[in-house]
Scaffold this motif. Structure first.
Motif, PDB file in Angstrom:
ATOM      1  N   SER A 114       0.869  -1.180   0.000  1.00 39.30           N
ATOM      2  CA  SER A 114       0.000   0.000   0.000  1.00 39.30           C
ATOM      3  C   SER A 114       0.909   1.234   0.000  1.00 39.30           C
ATOM      4  CB  SER A 114      -0.909   0.002   1.234  1.00 39.30           C
ATOM      5  OG  SER A 114      -0.135  -0.146   2.420  1.00 39.30           O
ATOM      6  N   PRO A 115       1.447   1.599  -1.148  1.00 39.76           N
ATOM      7  CA  PRO A 115       2.482   2.640  -1.218  1.00 39.76           C
ATOM      8  C   PRO A 115       1.988   4.017  -0.815  1.00 39.76           C
ATOM      9  CG  PRO A 115       1.706   2.054  -3.406  1.00 39.76           C
ATOM     10  CD  PRO A 115       1.101   1.072  -2.462  1.00 39.76           C
ATOM     11  N   ALA A 116       2.841   4.719  -0.102  1.00 42.47           N
ATOM     12  CA  ALA A 116       2.634   6.121   0.246  1.00 42.47           C
ATOM     13  C   ALA A 116       3.999   6.788   0.191  1.00 42.47           C
ATOM     14  CB  ALA A 116       2.011   6.250   1.632  1.00 42.47           C
ATOM     15  N   ARG A 117       4.018   8.113   0.262  1.00 38.09           N
ATOM     16  CA  ARG A 117       5.277   8.823   0.067  1.00 38.09           C
ATOM     17  C   ARG A 117       6.340   8.422   1.102  1.00 38.09           C
ATOM     18  NH1 ARG A 117       3.168  14.742   0.324  1.00 38.09           N
ATOM     19  NH2 ARG A 117       1.810  13.672   1.814  1.00 38.09           N
ATOM     20  N   LEU A 118       5.981   8.426   2.386  1.00 38.31           N
ATOM     21  CA  LEU A 118       6.944   8.084   3.429  1.00 38.31           C
ATOM     22  C   LEU A 118       7.342   6.609   3.338  1.00 38.31           C
ATOM     23  CD1 LEU A 118       8.561   8.911   5.884  1.00 38.31           C
ATOM     24  CD2 LEU A 118       6.569   8.438   7.318  1.00 38.31           C
ATOM     25  N   LYS A 119       6.379   5.750   2.998  1.00 43.05           N
ATOM     26  CA  LYS A 119       6.681   4.324   2.875  1.00 43.05           C
ATOM     27  C   LYS A 119       7.671   4.073   1.747  1.00 43.05           C
ATOM     28  CE  LYS A 119       2.446   2.265   4.756  1.00 43.05           C
ATOM     29  NZ  LYS A 119       1.295   1.374   4.458  1.00 43.05           N
ATOM     30  N   LEU A 120       7.536   4.811   0.659  1.00 39.16           N
ATOM     31  CA  LEU A 120       8.470   4.636  -0.457  1.00 39.16           C
ATOM     32  C   LEU A 120       9.874   5.073  -0.061  1.00 39.16           C
ATOM     33  CD1 LEU A 120       6.426   5.735  -3.615  1.00 39.16           C
ATOM     34  CD2 LEU A 120       7.035   3.436  -2.873  1.00 39.16           C
ATOM     35  N   ARG A 157      17.146  13.037   2.699  1.00 39.08           N
ATOM     36  CA  ARG A 157      16.765  14.447   2.566  1.00 39.08           C
ATOM     37  C   ARG A 157      15.901  14.708   1.331  1.00 39.08           C
ATOM     38  NH1 ARG A 157      22.401  17.520   4.408  1.00 39.08           N
ATOM     39  NH2 ARG A 157      22.726  16.288   6.292  1.00 39.08           N
ATOM     40  N   PHE A 158      15.470  13.649   0.683  1.00 40.42           N
ATOM     41  CA  PHE A 158      14.637  13.789  -0.519  1.00 40.42           C
ATOM     42  C   PHE A 158      13.240  14.249  -0.118  1.00 40.42           C
ATOM     43  CE2 PHE A 158      12.166  12.004  -4.117  1.00 40.42           C
ATOM     44  CZ  PHE A 158      12.857  12.611  -5.160  1.00 40.42           C
ATOM     45  N   GLU A 159      12.691  15.187  -0.874  1.00 39.53           N
ATOM     46  CA  GLU A 159      11.363  15.728  -0.558  1.00 39.53           C
ATOM     47  C   GLU A 159      10.292  14.671  -0.829  1.00 39.53           C
ATOM     48  OE1 GLU A 159      10.629  19.373  -2.563  1.00 39.53           O
ATOM     49  OE2 GLU A 159      12.598  20.218  -2.082  1.00 39.53           O
ATOM     50  N   LEU A 160       9.412  14.477   0.157  1.00 37.61           N
ATOM     51  CA  LEU A 160       8.387  13.440   0.037  1.00 37.61           C
ATOM     52  C   LEU A 160       7.435  13.697  -1.126  1.00 37.61           C
ATOM     53  CD1 LEU A 160       7.437  12.768   3.773  1.00 37.61           C
ATOM     54  CD2 LEU A 160       8.766  11.315   2.252  1.00 37.61           C
ATOM     55  N   PHE A 174       7.700  11.943  -4.470  1.00 37.34           N
ATOM     56  CA  PHE A 174       7.262  10.561  -4.631  1.00 37.34           C
ATOM     57  C   PHE A 174       5.801  10.490  -5.114  1.00 37.34           C
ATOM     58  CE2 PHE A 174      10.670   9.528  -1.496  1.00 37.34           C
ATOM     59  CZ  PHE A 174      11.312   8.547  -2.243  1.00 37.34           C
ATOM     60  N   ARG A 175       5.099  11.631  -5.098  1.00 35.98           N
ATOM     61  CA  ARG A 175       3.661  11.623  -5.371  1.00 35.98           C
ATOM     62  C   ARG A 175       3.313  11.041  -6.755  1.00 35.98           C
ATOM     63  NH1 ARG A 175      -0.187  14.268  -2.653  1.00 35.98           N
ATOM     64  NH2 ARG A 175       1.338  15.661  -1.670  1.00 35.98           N
ATOM     65  N   ASN A 227      -0.928   7.973 -15.536  1.00 35.21           N
ATOM     66  CA  ASN A 227       0.255   7.935 -16.388  1.00 35.21           C
ATOM     67  C   ASN A 227       1.378   8.743 -15.744  1.00 35.21           C
ATOM     68  OD1 ASN A 227       1.854   7.292 -18.620  1.00 35.21           O
ATOM     69  ND2 ASN A 227       1.270   9.184 -19.675  1.00 35.21           N
ATOM     70  N   ILE A 228       2.591   8.278 -15.907  1.00 38.24           N
ATOM     71  CA  ILE A 228       3.749   8.950 -15.329  1.00 38.24           C
ATOM     72  C   ILE A 228       4.767   9.193 -16.431  1.00 38.24           C
ATOM     73  CG2 ILE A 228       4.803   6.737 -14.672  1.00 38.24           C
ATOM     74  CD1 ILE A 228       5.979   8.135 -12.243  1.00 38.24           C
ATOM     75  N   ARG A 229       5.203  10.434 -16.541  1.00 40.34           N
ATOM     76  CA  ARG A 229       6.131  10.794 -17.619  1.00 40.34           C
ATOM     77  C   ARG A 229       7.586  10.762 -17.182  1.00 40.34           C
ATOM     78  NH1 ARG A 229       3.093  16.026 -20.417  1.00 40.34           N
ATOM     79  NH2 ARG A 229       1.152  14.936 -20.986  1.00 40.34           N
ATOM     80  N   ASP A 230       7.816  10.819 -15.902  1.00 41.27           N
ATOM     81  CA  ASP A 230       9.185  10.838 -15.377  1.00 41.27           C
ATOM     82  C   ASP A 230       9.825   9.452 -15.497  1.00 41.27           C
ATOM     83  OD1 ASP A 230      11.539  11.393 -14.123  1.00 41.27           O
ATOM     84  OD2 ASP A 230      10.704  11.361 -12.100  1.00 41.27           O
ATOM     85  N   GLU A 231      10.793   9.322 -16.394  1.00 41.48           N
ATOM     86  CA  GLU A 231      11.436   8.024 -16.599  1.00 41.48           C
ATOM     87  C   GLU A 231      12.198   7.576 -15.357  1.00 41.48           C
ATOM     88  OE1 GLU A 231      13.833   7.778 -20.062  1.00 41.48           O
ATOM     89  OE2 GLU A 231      12.204   8.250 -21.453  1.00 41.48           O
ATOM     90  N   GLU A 232      12.753   8.526 -14.616  1.00 41.41           N
ATOM     91  CA  GLU A 232      13.562   8.161 -13.451  1.00 41.41           C
ATOM     92  C   GLU A 232      12.699   7.509 -12.365  1.00 41.41           C
ATOM     93  OE1 GLU A 232      16.592   8.220 -13.959  1.00 41.41           O
ATOM     94  OE2 GLU A 232      16.455   9.449 -15.765  1.00 41.41           O
ATOM     95  N   SER A 233      11.437   7.948 -12.232  1.00 39.28           N
ATOM     96  CA  SER A 233      10.535   7.331 -11.258  1.00 39.28           C
ATOM     97  C   SER A 233      10.230   5.893 -11.650  1.00 39.28           C
ATOM     98  CB  SER A 233       9.232   8.136 -11.155  1.00 39.28           C
ATOM     99  OG  SER A 233       9.471   9.433 -10.649  1.00 39.28           O
ATOM    100  N   VAL A 234      10.070   5.664 -12.941  1.00 36.96           N
ATOM    101  CA  VAL A 234       9.794   4.311 -13.431  1.00 36.96           C
ATOM    102  C   VAL A 234      10.993   3.406 -13.176  1.00 36.96           C
ATOM    103  CG1 VAL A 234       9.289   2.933 -15.487  1.00 36.96           C
ATOM    104  CG2 VAL A 234       8.197   5.169 -15.182  1.00 36.96           C
TER     105      VAL A 234
END
Length: 332
Positions: free
Chosen positions: A28-34, A73-76, A79-80, A91-98
């Protein structure tokens, strides 16, 4: 091509989720969990090949020289998009997130997937036109066609020897290098505590979560502290420390021996002793990076000599067999 990769990645994520193969943070992903999962995966299975991906996602401006700090120190909010991608299928356009998601669920990295996809072809060997017989051109007679055909009695034996030797060379090189590097990089793996594990104990290299009603021989069970659980680890390969370790490593002298750790606080076995920041004096007098380089050099030379001798032996076997074949055919 990247869209196809993204599709396969998402399918793999939901398949693993349906089979209960994901951690609680990814179920169950969330920003802090990631962020927690990134720290956990980094400590469990980081390799040098991950550097490019981690830097591109967490530290594109090169503000840090330490992946742990860049993740912490990465901003949560950054991760959104990945959270929405997993929860809502947005859809997600950021290749780095993928690419980060692929790393988290142990999916094939994009660079490997792309190379494999590019290599798919018609199955026709390079340089041969499809439909053309392989081996000789039309109208060209093989000059060896009229030569007496003498079975090479040693060919099977020789091929077997070559395959065995190549396998042994590879095994020796990989095993030797792996053995050496394991002591160099191993700092102990840390797993996610279960819901009923509210305590932890020191294994000698890191803290391990445990149920509070359990006891461990020769170890004290203490209340769970996530910061200490994920952050404090003993450094085994101390000779790898350099001046760049200043400010990132702490030490304590126990029974005349210096021990080095990845975080500050008290010594996990001797709580009355605090861990001190690494200094130039300690680095110069109790750590030898030159000794580490010398050890690597000796290993490299040893592996190089073994490979060279083995290749020479394969060459001699092949030459001997060719000579026997020529003698048997009456050419000598």
């Amino acid at each position: 091509m990247f869209e196809e990769y993204k599709k396969e990645l998402l399918e793999s994520y939901f398949l693993k989720k349906s089979q209960k193969q994901l951690s609680n943070n990814l179920e169950s992903p969330a920003r802090l969990k990631l962020k927690k999962e990134c720290l956990k995966i980094f400590r469990d299975k980081y390799t040098k090949s991950d550097d490019e991906m981690l830097k591109a996602f967490f530290d594109p401006l090169s503000k840090f020289n330490d992946h742990i700090k860049s993740i912490e120190r990465f901003e949560l909010d950054k991760f959104r998009p990945l959270v929405n991608f997993l929860q809502k299928g947005t859809n997600i356009r950021d290749e780095e997130s993928v690419k980060l998601l692929a790393w988290l669920i142990d999916f094939e990295p994009y660079r490997n997937w792309r190379c494999k996809d590019d290599s798919k072809g018609t199955g026709v060997p390079p340089g041969i036109t499809e439909g053309e017989p392989e081996g000789k051109s039309e109208g060209t007679e093989d000059p060896r066609a009229n030569e007496p055909q003498v079975p090479d009695q040693q060919s099977g034996w020789s091929s077997s020897i070559k395959r065995t030797m190549i396998f042994c060379i590879t095994l020796f090189a990989v095993a030797g290098t792996g053995f050496f590097l394991s002591g160099e990089s191993r700092v102990g793996s840390v797993r996610e505590p279960l819901s009923d594990e509210k305590c932890m104990y020191w294994t000698g290299e890191h803290y391990e979560p445990i149920k509070c009603d359990k006891s461990i021989k020769h170890a004290d069970v203490m209340p769970l502290n996530l910061e200490m659980l994920y952050g404090l680890r003993r450094i085994n390969a101390t000779d790898t420390l350099t001046k760049y370790s200043l400010g990132k490593v702490w030490y304590s002298k126990i029974r005349g021996k210096h021990e080095f750790f990845t975080d500050s606080g008290t010594h996990p076995v001797e709580p009355n002793k605090r861990l001190k920041p690494l200094t130039n004096y300690i680095l110069s007098n109790y750590v030898s990076y030159h000794r580490y380089l010398l050890t690597r050099l000796v290993w490299s030379i040893g592996i190089g000599i073994t490979v060279a001798v083995s290749i020479g032996m394969v060459y001699l076997f092949r030459r001997k067999n060719r000579l026997k074949s020529r003698i048997g055919s009456g050419m000598i």
